[in-house]
Design an enzyme around this catalytic site. Structure first.
Site, PDB file in Angstrom:
ATOM      1  N   GLN B 101     -33.264 -35.399  14.076  1.00 47.07           N
ATOM      2  CA  GLN B 101     -32.547 -35.468  12.806  1.00 47.07           C
ATOM      3  C   GLN B 101     -31.669 -34.259  12.531  1.00 47.07           C
ATOM      4  O   GLN B 101     -30.524 -34.385  12.095  1.00 47.07           O
ATOM      5  CB  GLN B 101     -33.533 -35.673  11.653  1.00 47.07           C
ATOM      6  CG  GLN B 101     -32.841 -35.986  10.350  1.00 47.07           C
ATOM      7  CD  GLN B 101     -33.802 -36.221   9.189  1.00 47.07           C
ATOM      8  OE1 GLN B 101     -33.395 -36.239   8.056  1.00 47.07           O
ATOM      9  NE2 GLN B 101     -35.080 -36.389   9.470  1.00 47.07           N
TER      10      GLN B 101
ATOM     11  N   SER C  47     -39.227 -30.379   1.785  1.00 46.68           N
ATOM     12  CA  SER C  47     -39.129 -31.634   2.520  1.00 46.68           C
ATOM     13  C   SER C  47     -37.759 -31.727   3.171  1.00 46.68           C
ATOM     14  O   SER C  47     -36.752 -31.326   2.583  1.00 46.68           O
ATOM     15  CB  SER C  47     -39.373 -32.836   1.607  1.00 46.68           C
ATOM     16  OG  SER C  47     -39.480 -34.004   2.390  1.00 46.68           O
ATOM     17  N   GLU C  48     -37.736 -32.238   4.403  1.00 47.71           N
ATOM     18  CA  GLU C  48     -36.532 -32.213   5.225  1.00 47.71           C
ATOM     19  C   GLU C  48     -35.348 -32.940   4.583  1.00 47.71           C
ATOM     20  O   GLU C  48     -34.199 -32.639   4.883  1.00 47.71           O
ATOM     21  CB  GLU C  48     -36.820 -32.850   6.591  1.00 47.71           C
ATOM     22  CG  GLU C  48     -37.076 -34.357   6.508  1.00 47.71           C
ATOM     23  CD  GLU C  48     -37.700 -34.927   7.772  1.00 47.71           C
ATOM     24  OE1 GLU C  48     -38.430 -34.184   8.431  1.00 47.71           O
ATOM     25  OE2 GLU C  48     -37.463 -36.098   8.080  1.00 47.71           O
ATOM     26  N   ASN C  49     -35.646 -33.902   3.708  1.00 40.63           N
ATOM     27  CA  ASN C  49     -34.551 -34.661   3.102  1.00 40.63           C
ATOM     28  C   ASN C  49     -33.898 -33.937   1.927  1.00 40.63           C
ATOM     29  O   ASN C  49     -33.094 -34.519   1.215  1.00 40.63           O
ATOM     30  CB  ASN C  49     -35.007 -36.074   2.707  1.00 40.63           C
ATOM     31  CG  ASN C  49     -36.255 -36.080   1.858  1.00 40.63           C
ATOM     32  OD1 ASN C  49     -37.167 -35.282   2.092  1.00 40.63           O
ATOM     33  ND2 ASN C  49     -36.301 -36.952   0.886  1.00 40.63           N
TER      34      ASN C  49
END
Lengths: 228, 220, 228, 220
Positions: B101, C47-49
């Protein structure tokens, strides 16, 4: 030979900017183009230090030193302005998002090579490159704005640059105090000429072959063309 | 004055053609511009290459494109829990390029920022290094990752103005911000279009220079 | 052999997070660690998002689907929270700014190799890598949280991973439903053991040599240690 | 709760030592944390390597460091109009690594983002390519540019909270945002320290994870 004042040259360049285009004005003389933009042009000005949609200069006494352009001169922000950090600003520049960058130059070659950061002399002067090189590589169109010759009357438009390059083959158009010259696959085409100048006098101060455009326009001493 | 507002998603996708590469914003449903799902289907376009973090789930998302068979390839980090994609994938009808990602995001950023690539420590010594150039710097190994660009980027914002300045909503910002820098045509679906000059210039995430089209999300 | 419930394991991990550390919880089981953080721990969850400073889960009916974690589960934001795009989020992860990442795993080797994205089987299942690999490479410490064995009772802690690697030599600590094991230059050191287990029983379900720590602690069935 | 607020610039520079590399935010005076200028001088530290867009002018800026002779090297894009630097430079007492501005910013970003470098089209065919690895991708030439990191980054923000979240003011954001990601110790001088929870989470530019120390600018 008479020539355009810096002010008239700025007006000439301003009148040629694409409607609603995103334009970056380099430090020094190009930054004065901002003062001649027509409000209805829709041109949106970018500055490398992180602003889009620059307005006119602030009135004296109302300068905000956190709101400056690449020349470190106070500016104002127009409605719809945005601020961003340098990495996003240079992503705009390097990534081909700027429609036109107006840069100053020491020399431009007939193939569009740009030399605008150093005269290459080892005279103890301090070199500086800044962001001009990023624009030169990344903007969709590079227009140069400069005096046609040096103070010593040496041509700045040359067969081949003798100064260290900023970037090779990037300049598409040159605005000088005498003419507008397009760099084309066929060579240097004179698109417009100062009313008091002739192609012959222009050739004398240009160190590369010139072609007169079939539809060459005339530039008034105030920097207007055909009443524009 | 510049005005990039278009009527609807149909106008936002105008010009898309067979074989185009399309970036779709979103992490799951957050940041996904749902309006273009149907609009792209309606154009009848085929053979798309999709760049997206996910491959749809079961809502009005990429699942519909896979079900309709209009996707040739997807460049993606996490295409799990995506049944319509999985069916096409198992049948060998869709190509998958699986990308970590962070590498996916950075490749898109490189595409938008005019870089020729970057050296990533991610994937060294794994299958994600296969077929890529290995470059050592000071004795440490890296993988050369190449930029991604697209013909269209479709992302979801919260507010926009007519110039094309965009903000996002909470974690729906995700991949939208970089995708909005890396396509020939960038179209943004927003909840609200506001007057020029009313957005906080310090809080605009995607400045208008990157944005070609803005349209309002249809009330659901 | 009895073992920790998922809930008890999450409590055990939560109690070990560094005070005021920046912590990323991977998708799946690790995300449940958030529910066991003490308010006074000062731990800040990433959090990665694109969010820093995640709060507890929202009450049912108050979910905001634009406010989710990497597992795509609705969360809340705590005071001092910030939102950012994925490129900055992965800069945090890859750039060594996360103190501890808690990841699930299929296998961990005695040298800290991590396999957590694929069993390598060509059974038509769809692969997915997501952001775990970026964390595995970039976080300052990688802790794995997993059941000690597979459903078929095969060891997950192994001499050498047979599944495709996520990253080599990155895991420093393993929390399982039976023990806490540190990966050290000397080998796998059992730092804590479930009260109903013994080193001998642990060795049976571990496919790599184990060393009992001189100060080995005991884990209660509720996931607490020494009353913590 | 995390609290990174320190009393003053002196505490913000604590731990700096001879030979350290220091990033200084700012484009001209905008974004320059003036408080650390004197504070670093007061430590008596020497042989610094500075990473900065400019090399000072004539205010309370890097000029004072050059005048005091505490700088060994500067990595910089535009060290013009900087008399104190120029004197040291002409005397051969300070090394200059001249870097195109966009490359400087991107190298700092790469340092903060854990990348091993990037391929830049900027400088190809010029003196800025000298001594660097040339890498071709699909027939186009690029220069491999390497990341920059520092022991300390000193930048100027507008607001911060005790956690270390930071906003900037207008064009004073410039290089500060990337510099705040790329040093072992990041110290931010701000105009105002506000209660945790009062900053708009959508408008925070530097999330607190990057920030180690925050102090208030002294009234001038």
């Amino acid at each position: 030979m008479s020539s355009l004042s810096r002010d008239a040259l700025a007006r000439l360049v301003a009148a040629h900017l694409p409607q609603q285009g995103f334009v970056n004005l380099g430090i020094g003389a190009p930054s004065h183009v901002a003062d001649h933009l027509q409000p209805d042009s829709g041109v949106i000005l970018h500055s490398e230090n992180g602003i889009l949609n620059i307005g006119p200069r602030p009135p004296q006494g109302e300068e905000d030193w956190d709101l400056i352009n690449a020349s470190k001169i106070p500016i104002t922000a127009r409605p719809g302005c945005s601020y961003f950090d340098s990495s996003l600003s240079f992503a705009m520049m390097r990534g081909g998002h700027i429609d036109v960058a107006i840069l100053g130059a020491f020399q431009v070659s007939q193939s569009g090579d740009l030399a605008n950061w150093s005269t290459g002399e080892r005279n103890g002067s301090v070199p500086g490159i800044g962001g001009a090189i990023d624009l030169a590589v990344g903007a969709k169109s590079i227009w140069v704005m400069m005096e046609h010759t040096t103070r010593d009357k040496a041509p700045r438009i040359v067969d081949r640059c003798t100064y260290p390059l900023t970037a090779a083959g990037v300049v598409s158009r040159i605005f000088t105090d005498l003419a507008i010259i397009d760099i084309t696959p066929d060579g240097l085409v004179v698109d417009a000429l100062l009313e008091s100048a002739s192609i012959e006098t222009l050739k004398v101060v240009t160190a590369a072959p010139l072609i007169a455009s079939g539809s060459m326009r005339t530039i008034g001493l105030d920097g207007t063309i055909g009443g524009i | 004055m510049r005005n990039v507002v278009v009527e609807n998603a149909r106008e936002a996708v105008a010009g898309i053609k067979d074989g185009d590469t399309v970036m779709m914003g979103g992490f799951g449903g957050a940041g996904l511009p749902t309006g273009v799902i149907e609009a792209v289907l309606d154009t009848g376009v085929r053979e798309l290459t999709i760049i997206s973090n996910n491959a749809g789930a079961s809502g009005p998302d990429l699942s519909l494109w896979f079900a309709a068979g209009i996707v040739r390839k997807i460049i993606c980090s996490y295409p799990r829990n995506a049944e319509a994609f999985a069916q096409r994938y198992r049948a060998g009808e869709v190509e998958l390029e699986l990308v970590p990602q962070g590498t996916l995001v950075e490749r898109i950023r490189a595409g938008g920022a005019g870089l020729g690539g970057f050296l990533s420590p991610v994937g060294v010594g794994t299958v994600f290094a296969e077929g890529k150039r290995a470059i050592d710097v000071d004795g440490r190994g890296y993988i050369l990752e190449l930029p991604l660009r697209a013909d269209f980027s479709f992302v979801k914002g919260r507010q926009a103005d007519a110039l094309g300045n965009v903000t996002y909503n909470k974690t729906a910002r995700n991949h939208c911000a970089v995708m909005a820098t890396a396509a020939t045509t960038v179209a943004v679906e927003v909840d609200e279009i506001v007057e020029v000059g009313t957005m906080d210039p310090e809080a605009i995430v995607t400045p208008c220079i990157f944005v070609d089209r803005v349209y309002m999300r249809k009330p659901q």
